[in-house]
Design a protein around this motif. Structure first.
Motif, mmCIF file in Angstrom:
data_model
loop_
_atom_site.group_PDB
_atom_site.id
_atom_site.type_symbol
_atom_site.label_atom_id
_atom_site.label_comp_id
_atom_site.label_asym_id
_atom_site.label_seq_id
_atom_site.Cartn_x
_atom_site.Cartn_y
_atom_site.Cartn_z
ATOM 1 N N GLN A 68 0.823 -1.203 0.000
ATOM 2 C CA GLN A 68 0.000 0.000 0.000
ATOM 3 C C GLN A 68 0.864 1.263 0.000
ATOM 4 O O GLN A 68 0.564 2.245 -0.683
ATOM 5 C CB GLN A 68 -0.943 -0.006 1.217
ATOM 6 N N MET A 69 1.953 1.210 0.756
ATOM 7 C CA MET A 69 2.844 2.372 0.792
ATOM 8 C C MET A 69 3.539 2.580 -0.555
ATOM 9 O O MET A 69 3.757 3.720 -0.990
ATOM 10 C CB MET A 69 3.869 2.211 1.926
ATOM 11 N N CYS A 70 3.905 1.493 -1.209
ATOM 12 C CA CYS A 70 4.551 1.614 -2.516
ATOM 13 C C CYS A 70 3.580 2.191 -3.550
ATOM 14 O O CYS A 70 3.971 3.010 -4.397
ATOM 15 C CB CYS A 70 5.069 0.256 -2.985
ATOM 16 N N LEU A 71 2.337 1.775 -3.489
ATOM 17 C CA LEU A 71 1.355 2.331 -4.421
ATOM 18 C C LEU A 71 1.172 3.830 -4.162
ATOM 19 O O LEU A 71 1.056 4.631 -5.100
ATOM 20 C CB LEU A 71 0.020 1.588 -4.299
ATOM 21 N N ALA A 72 1.156 4.180 -2.885
ATOM 22 C CA ALA A 72 1.041 5.609 -2.553
ATOM 23 C C ALA A 72 2.284 6.370 -3.026
ATOM 24 O O ALA A 72 2.184 7.516 -3.508
ATOM 25 C CB ALA A 72 0.858 5.774 -1.048
ATOM 26 N N ALA A 73 3.436 5.733 -2.922
ATOM 27 C CA ALA A 73 4.670 6.380 -3.382
ATOM 28 C C ALA A 73 4.656 6.547 -4.900
ATOM 29 O O ALA A 73 5.113 7.570 -5.431
ATOM 30 C CB ALA A 73 5.885 5.566 -2.935
ATOM 31 N N ALA A 74 4.140 5.547 -5.606
ATOM 32 C CA ALA A 74 4.040 5.668 -7.067
ATOM 33 C C ALA A 74 3.098 6.814 -7.436
ATOM 34 O O ALA A 74 3.381 7.597 -8.349
ATOM 35 C CB ALA A 74 3.542 4.351 -7.669
#
Lengths: 386, 122
Positions: free
Chosen positions: A62-68
């Motif tokens: 979820q954090m990686c998607l938010a970072a993307a």
């Protein structure tokens, strides 16, 4: 979490070969008295530890998607050395939500503290079949009463069934002619077939570009509408057909989608640290400089299997050569080292690969090395939990 | 509690497919552009007027005759890859009647070069 030395099955070679793992004993590992598939040991976890790992991987996703999303919103592509000509297509793909199948987080963990994210192999992860099938078969024979953090196979089939209505058939699978890549692609193809999707398989170099039709074609010159490729997007864009891939991206389904370039790039690590400073599962990380860190790992934005990585501590420095120099680097704090000891006294360093199928963590595979950097000579060690 | 066990792991294709992947059949044979050493070059070098060099060879009577050597020409069928610089063999410079060859409008080898000698997985 503990490392247990056990006797390998007498016929383990035949058994792993029977499911396709025929590179279990590469010469360079044999020369060191080791094998790639190594069941002379295994790792045991508690249920609570598996819960902890699963939760960490799901949160990282979820954090990686938010970072993307942050990279897209703030147009931080240049920091990741994403080519300008790819940006429009990446943004289109991100908004169009084309099918994404899998990825693998690599974590450092020894059971004594929170798992620490080392990197996200979001575009072209391998060692999938070893994690999904070979270690499962091992569990059923060696620890039939125990459990294993592994529903990878079922989840892959379920995911293919989910996306089947949205892709044209046949679905092509492609890689270079390398045994590890071929096995990963063939296994993924297998799971797609078991989900009822007709498939074809070819090599990357066999992909044709038909100037008359303006489309990619297979070796029989049929238009390719859907393709899973085990080949990094950054390499595709740098090669001769890169412009054609961008120009026709909206007309075909590529799996993994091009937006995975944002997550498979190690530049996502300092961005994660910037967005979630001090998060328990992250390591301090910066672009271009270690800042005040004295123990850190220097990694190129794009590299594979430990190539071109430097490990720096106040006591000294270890450098791994490779073909990925000349890029921007990130500097990531050295994780608390997970280290176990073999009966002969030798140190072993495990890295835990947490497999993401779609958006959920579905299992784990462990690579173990004689040194603190995981490379392509690391062994795969099975696991179980009680 | 999350289910962690796989229910049934069935992988029937694996061993056979992984080993036989590259041996395609019933496919159009390759048509590539090669140089005078039978190494693959860009397809556009075989389009347009034929480029050739002239070599003077003895005629056996004390003189010389010009010998025209094509610099680039199509190569039909055979083995070897599509990648630039790869050596081809087992085919010929003329198509064999009855066989099908890849369309001239189709080029191959535009992907794969960065990892031609190693895997691209991680």
């Amino acid at each position: 979490m503990q490392r247990i030395s056990i006797a390998p099955r007498a016929d383990w070679r035949e058994k792993v070969e029977a499911v396709g793992l025929n590179f279990h004993s590469p010469a360079d590992l044999l020369a060191e008295g080791a094998t790639y598939w190594d069941e002379s040991a295994c790792y045991e976890f508690s249920g609570a530890e598996v819960d902890q790992l699963e939760s960490a991987a799901n949160e990282m996703q979820q954090m990686c998607l938010a970072a993307a999303q942050h990279v897209i919103d703030e147009k931080r592509y240049a920091e990741l050395e994403i080519p300008d000509e790819a940006i429009e297509v990446i943004e289109w793909a991100w908004n169009d939500e084309p099918p994404a199948i899998y990825g693998r987080f690599d974590f450092m963990f020894d059971g004594s503290g929170p798992p620490k994210l080392l990197e996200y192999n979001a575009d072209t992860p391998t060692s999938l079949m070893e994690a999904a099938v070979v270690q499962w078969n091992w569990l059923e024979e060696v620890y039939p009463q125990a459990d294993q953090f592994n529903s990878i196979h079922d989840r892959l089939i379920a995911k293919w069934k989910d996306i089947a209505p949205y892709i044209s058939k046949p679905l092509y699978f492609s890689s270079v002619e390398d045994v590890e890549d071929l096995l990963t692609v063939t296994y993924l193809r297998d799971t797609a077939e078991q989900a009822g999707i007709p498939t074809e398989q070819m090599l990357m170099e066999e992909i044709g570009w038909d100037d008359d039709q303006g489309r990619f074609v297979d070796p029989d010159e049929h238009i390719i509408f859907s393709m899973f490729k085990l080949y990094p997007w950054e390499a595709m864009l740098a090669e001769e057909f890169g412009p054609a891939a961008l120009g026709t991206y909206r007309d075909m389904k590529w799996i993994e989608p091009i937006w995975k370039m944002l997550l498979s790039n190690k530049g996502i690590l300092p961005i994660l640290w910037e967005l979630y400073p001090g998060h328990k599962n992250l390591l301090e990380c910066y672009f271009d400089s270690p800042k005040s860190m004295t123990s850190y790992v220097k990694k190129p934005l794009l590299s594979r299997e430990g190539n071109n990585i430097s490990l720096v501590t106040p006591e000294g420095r270890t450098d791994l050569d490779g073909p990925y120099g000349g890029q921007r680097f990130v500097y990531q704090a050295l994780a608390p080292q997970a280290k176990f000891t073999k009966p002969d006294g030798a140190d072993r360093y495990p890295v835990l690969g947490l497999w993401m199928i779609d958006q959920e963590c579905g299992g784990m595979g462990i690579r173990e090395s004689a040194g603190p950097i995981t490379d392509n000579l690391s062994s795969f060690i099975p696991h179980f939990f009680k | 509690m999350t289910r962690r066990r796989s229910l049934q792991v069935v992988a029937p294709l694996l061993a056979a497919t992984a080993l036989t992947l590259a041996s395609g059949c019933k496919r159009p044979e390759m048509q590539r552009c090669v140089d005078e050493h039978d190494n693959v070059v860009a397809d556009n070098l075989c389009q347009g007027p034929r480029q050739q060099r002239v070599e003077q060879r003895p005629d056996g009577h004390g003189g010389f005759i010009p010998f025209f050597i094509p610099l680039y020409r199509p190569y039909y069928g055979g083995m070897g890859g599509y990648g630039l610089g790869e050596h081809v063999y087992g085919g010929g410079y003329a198509p064999i009647p009855g066989r099908s060859y890849a369309s001239p409008s189709v080029t191959r080898g535009g992907f794969g070069r960065s990892f031609s000698s190693r895997g691209s997985g991680e």
